[in-house]
Design an enzyme around this catalytic site. Structure first.
Site, PDB file in Angstrom:
ATOM      1  N   SER A  13      51.002  73.752  96.958  1.00  0.00           N
ATOM      2  CA  SER A  13      50.018  73.847  95.877  1.00  0.00           C
ATOM      3  C   SER A  13      48.712  74.464  96.385  1.00  0.00           C
ATOM      4  O   SER A  13      48.743  75.520  97.021  1.00  0.00           O
ATOM      5  CB  SER A  13      49.795  72.452  95.270  1.00  0.00           C
ATOM      6  N   HIS A  46      56.541  71.049  89.849  1.00  0.00           N
ATOM      7  CA  HIS A  46      55.546  71.378  90.868  1.00  0.00           C
ATOM      8  C   HIS A  46      55.520  70.392  92.037  1.00  0.00           C
ATOM      9  O   HIS A  46      55.439  70.815  93.198  1.00  0.00           O
ATOM     10  CB  HIS A  46      54.170  71.464  90.218  1.00  0.00           C
ATOM     11  N   ASP A  48      56.671  76.400  87.140  1.00  0.00           N
ATOM     12  CA  ASP A  48      57.079  75.075  87.616  1.00  0.00           C
ATOM     13  C   ASP A  48      56.354  73.947  86.881  1.00  0.00           C
ATOM     14  O   ASP A  48      56.208  72.862  87.396  1.00  0.00           O
ATOM     15  CB  ASP A  48      56.861  74.967  89.136  1.00  0.00           C
TER      16      ASP A  48
END
Length: 595
Positions: free
Chosen positions: A179, A550, A497
Site C-alpha cells: 500500500s 487490498h 482491489d
C-alpha cells in the site's frame, strides 16, 4: 473425533485442504536465501503512547492505534487529541509523543484476529526465515516521509538494518512494501543514495549493492481518487452509504464527539495522506471528456486464474461512456454532460467570507469554517473537477494542510529530470518526477488484486445541514439504475482491489518503467503479477486464500508463493513473467506520456 470437526466436515465435502505455500515449497526443497524487508502501509502499523496529557494516565506504551482500540471508545476526544499532529509543523503537539511499535508485531495483526503480515511471515518461517533475516520497517505512518527521519531517524534505521542483513547473510535483500509503503520505499531509495544532510549518503550504487527485488503489493504509485474524497469530505463510499442509511448519526454530537468532523480534524493533520493524492494530473487520470479506462464495464466475467495475459478479454465493454476523468462532479447530470455544456464559474481567488462557526465550533475546527457561505458556493458553482483542478480545490478548502503537504510532496510530471530541483525530497515519492536507481540487476514487481469494484470518481452535493457540519457530501442517491452499472451510491467504479485502481498500481511497471525510459534509464526489469479475486470457497479459508482485496491479498496463496520463490532465489522470468487479467496494458497505451 478429529481434532477439528469443521475441518473434518469441510474436507469431507471439498476434499483435502491444500498445503499453505510455505509448507508446499519447503517440501520442494526451497530454503531461506535473501533477507526480506517488510514496509507496511498507512494505518496498518501499531502506534503506542510514550507521553501524553492527564486524560491518558496509566497508558504508557499502550497501543492507541491497533489492537482493540479500547481507548477510542472510552475517551474519544482525548484519543483524537493524541492521534492528531500539530497543524503547523506536522510533528508532535506539545506534551504528546506517539511512536510506532517496533518488531514484527508492529504490523502482523491490525486488530485481534485481523491479519496483515502474519500469514506471509508464517509461510516464510516454513522455509527457514526468522527474525534475524526478516525486518519490519515500522514507521509512524501519520508523518510525512521525510519527517519520519527528522523525528525518529526511521530511514536511517532501515538503511542500517538492510546493510547489517546483507553483511551477515552475503545476499541482497528482497523488499516487500504494501500500500502506501510502496511510496515510502520509493522515497527511501532516493534518500539512501542522496548526499547528507537531506539524504543517507549511501552514494549512487547503494541500491545496486543491497537490493535484489522490490515486490510492491497493492501499491498506489500514482495516487488514489479515494483519498480526494477522504480529504474533501472525510468519507468514501462505505461511509457515504452508512450516512444515507442512518441520516444524521455520523454528524451528531454524541458525548461531545462528532464523528466525521473530528475524523476530518484529525486526519487532515496526517501529512502522509497527501502522498496519496493522484499524481500526473489530467495526463494520467483523464480530462473532462477522456480517461484511459473509458469503456470499462464493472461486470467481470469468470476468469481462469491460470490464464496469462488477456488484455481486454475479461471485461465486457460498455456502450455507455463514463467520464472517469471527472473525479468530482456536483450533480449526476454534470457528470455526464459534454464539457462544452457545463457552465463553470471559477472558484480560484473567490472571496470566502466569514462563518460564525469559527467561534462556536472550536472543538471540531477545520478549514471549512474559514470559507463561509460564499466559499462553499464558489466550489459548488465550479461543478466538475479533474485531477489537475482537484489540486486547486484542495488548496482552496484546506490551505494550511496543503501548505504543509506542498513542502513534502509533488504531483506533476517532470519535464527534465536533470533539473537540480528534482534532487529535493518532495519529489522522491512521485515515480513521474524521479528516476529508479542505477541498479540494472534489481527487479521491480507490481503485485495487486483485480476483479473488484474500486472507487474512481464521485458525485457530490452541498450539505448546508448546520454551521458545524462538513458542507459537502457524496450524493448516494445518484445511481446507474441497474446492477451492471459502474455508478452506485454516488461513486463510479473501475477495476482494482477495492482501494487502489488498477491504473495506479500497474501503470509504471506496464509502461512508465517498462524497458529503458527516462524514469528507468538503467533498464531495471519490471513485472506485473495480477491476482484475480475469488471469494472464500469455505468457512475455513477465513478472508480467502484467493482474495484480491487490498489487505486480504496478504493471505493470497498465489501471491505468497511468488514472494517466497523470489526470496529463495528465483527471478521474475522464472515466476513466468507478467500475469495479467485486467486491461492495464491497453489503458497504459492510451496515456500519452513522454518516455
Amino acid at each position: 473425533m478429529p481434532p477439528s470437526f469443521p475441518e473434518y466436515v469441510t474436507t469431507a465435502i471439498t476434499g483435502k485442504i491444500p498445503d499453505p505455500p510455505g509448507v508446499k515449497l519447503q517440501k520442494q526443497g526451497l530454503k531461506a536465501k535473501h533477507p526480506v524487508v517488510f514496509v507496511p502501509g498507512i494505518v496498518t502499523g501499531g502506534l503506542e503512547l510514550w507521553e501524553g496529557h492527564p486524560c491518558m494516565d496509566g497508558l504508557f506504551r499502550k497501543k492507541l492505534w491497533g489492537g482493540t482500540f479500547g481507548d477510542l471508545y472510552k475517551r474519544p476526544l482525548c484519543w483524537v487529541e493524541h492521534m492528531s499532529l500539530d497543524n503547523e509543523t506536522g510533528l508532535d503537539p506539545p506534551g504528546i509523543r506517539i511512536r510506532p511499535v517496533s518488531g514484527l508485531v508492529a504490523a502482523d495483526y491490525f486488530a485481534a484476529g485481523y491479519f496483515v503480515w502474519a500469514v506471509l511471515i508464517a509461510n516464510l518461517a516454513s522455509i527457514g526465515y526468522e527474525e534475524k533475516n526478516m525486518y519490519m520497517a515500522a514507521y509512524d505512518w501519520r508523518l510525512s516521509f521525510q519527517n519520519t527521519e527528522i523525528r525518529d531517524q526511521t530511514l536511517s534505521r532501515m538503511k542500517s538494518n538492510i546493510e547489517l542483513m546483507v553483511a551477515t547473510s552475503g545476499e541482497k535483500v528482497v523488499v516487500i512494501p504494501h500500500s502506501m509503503g510502496t511510496l515510502y520505499f520509493m522515497h527511501f531509495m532516493k534518500w539512501a543514495e542522496a548526499p547528507q544532510p537531506l539524504g543517507g549518503g549511501g552514494g549512487p550504487n547503494w541500491c545496486a549493492k543491497h537490493i535484489k527485488a522490490v515486490m510492491n503489493i497493492g501499491g498506489p504509485l500514482l495516487g488514489l481518487p479515494k483519498i480526494v474524497a477522504g480529504l474533501f469530505s472525510a468519507e468514501a463510499k462505505d461511509i457515504a452509504v452508512a450516512r444515507a442509511a442512518a441520516p444524521g448519526v455520523l454528524d451528531k454530537d454524541i458525548f461531545g464527539f462528532q464523528t466525521l468532523q473530528h475524523a476530518m480534524k484529525m486526519t487532515r493533520t496526517w501529512d502522509s495522506t497527501m502522498s496519496l493524492i493522484p499524481k500526473g494530473g489530467d495526463t494520467i487520470w483523464g480530462t473532462l471528456d477522456w480517461a484511459p479506462e473509458a469503456g470499462h464495464d464493472c461486470v467481470a466475467s469468470k476468469v481462469n486464474n491460470n490464464e496469462s495475459q488477456t488484455s481486454g478479454q475479461n471485461m465486457k465493454q460498455s456502450s455507455n461512456s463514463i467520464n472517469y476523468g471527472r473525479i468530482i462532479s456536483f450533480g449526476k447530470d454534470v457528470a455526464s454532460l459534454p464539457s462544452s455544456k457545463i457552465n463553470s464559474v471559477d472558484f480560484r481567488g473567490s472571496v470566502k467570507g466569514y462563518n460564525c462557526a469559527n467561534s462556536s465550533c472550536r472543538d471540531v475546527w477545520n478549514e471549512y469554517h474559514d470559507m463561509g457561505i460564499e466559499g462553499v458556493k464558489a466550489v459548488e458553482d465550479y461543478k466538475v473537477f479533474s485531477a489537475d483542478s482537484v489540486l486547486d480545490l484542495l488548496e482552496f478548502v484546506a490551505p494550511r494542510m496543503m501548505k504543509r503537504g506542498g513542502a513534502h510532496y509533488s504531483y506533476g510530471i517532470a519535464d527534465n529530470l536533470d533539473d537540480k530541483k528534482y534532487q529535493h525530497y518532495r519529489y522522491w515519492s512521485n515515480p513521474l518526477e524521479t528516476r529508479l536507481p542505477k541498479a540494472p540487476e534489481m527487479e521491480m514487481f507490481a503485485m495487486y488484486g483485480v476483479g473488484l469494484d474500486t472507487e474512481r470518481a464521485y458525485i457530490y452535493k452541498s450539505s448546508p445541514a448546520g454551521e458545524c457540519h462538513i458542507p459537502f457530501q457524496i450524493d448516494t442517491s445518484a445511481d446507474g439504475g441497474n446492477e451492471q452499472s459502474c455508478l452506485r451510491s454516488g461513486v463510479y467504479s473501475v477495476d482494482g482491489d477495492e482501494t487502489v485502481p488498477t491504473l495506479s498500481a500497474g501503470f509504471m511497471c506496464a509502461k512508465g518503467w517498462r524497458g529503458k525510459t527516462r524514469f528507468n534509464p538503467w533498464g531495471i526489469q519490471t513485472y506485473i503479477r495480477e491476482y484475480n479475486h475469488a471469494p472464500p470457497a469455505t468457512l475455513l479459508e477465513g478472508r480467502g486464500t484467493q482474495s484480491g482485496a487490498h489487505v486480504d491479498i496478504m493471505g493470497n496463496f498465489a501471491l505468497i508463493e511468488d514472494i517466497i520463490r523470489v526470496a529463495a532465489g528465483s527471478n521474475g522470468k522464472e515466476l513466468g513473467g507478467d500475469r495479467v487479467y485486467s486491461d492495464i496494458f491497453k489503458w497504459s497505451e492510451r496515456i500519452n506520456l513522454q518516455l
